[in-house]
Design an enzyme around this catalytic site. Structure first.
Site, PDB file in Angstrom:
ATOM      1  N   PRO A 179      -4.065  -4.360   2.248  1.00 20.67           N
ATOM      2  CA  PRO A 179      -5.255  -3.545   2.501  1.00 20.67           C
ATOM      3  C   PRO A 179      -5.647  -3.636   3.973  1.00 20.67           C
ATOM      4  O   PRO A 179      -5.440  -4.663   4.614  1.00 20.67           O
ATOM      5  CB  PRO A 179      -6.320  -4.192   1.613  1.00 20.67           C
ATOM      6  N   CYS A 180      -6.189  -2.557   4.499  1.00 26.50           N
ATOM      7  CA  CYS A 180      -6.621  -2.524   5.895  1.00 26.50           C
ATOM      8  C   CYS A 180      -7.859  -1.624   5.987  1.00 26.50           C
ATOM      9  O   CYS A 180      -7.733  -0.402   6.001  1.00 26.50           O
ATOM     10  CB  CYS A 180      -5.493  -2.007   6.773  1.00 26.50           C
ATOM     11  N   THR A 181      -9.029  -2.203   5.991  1.00 27.17           N
ATOM     12  CA  THR A 181     -10.324  -1.518   6.057  1.00 27.17           C
ATOM     13  C   THR A 181     -10.482  -0.529   4.907  1.00 27.17           C
ATOM     14  O   THR A 181     -10.944  -0.902   3.851  1.00 27.17           O
ATOM     15  CB  THR A 181     -10.542  -0.853   7.429  1.00 27.17           C
TER      16      THR A 181
END
Length: 77
Positions: A23-25
């Protein structure tokens, strides 16, 4: 585990096609073995706000629920 996670996993080409997911933001960033197996319309149908593919990296924009979704995907894999 959510149905959305299962749909996204399938649209990314299944477990065998996924090298890594994180996950990234607001995005789910994944590295896939074969980008041709990624089904963009299915990702959008599963709730993705956007999909960006660059080489073997697929970014699926899902919003603030990305951490929960990533955990659900890890459980499926």
């Amino acid at each position: 585990m959510t149905d959305q996670a299962a749909l996204i996993l399938a649209a990314l080409g299944g477990v065998a096609n996924i090298i890594d997911i994180e996950p990234c933001t607001t995005r789910l960033r994944s590295e896939v073995r074969d980008p041709a197996r990624v089904d963009v319309p299915a990702l959008r149908a599963a709730g993705a706000h956007g999909v960006m593919i660059s080489g073997h990296v697929v970014q699926v924009v899902v919003g603030p629920s990305v951490d929960t979704l990533a955990t659900d995907l890890e459980e499926l894999m």
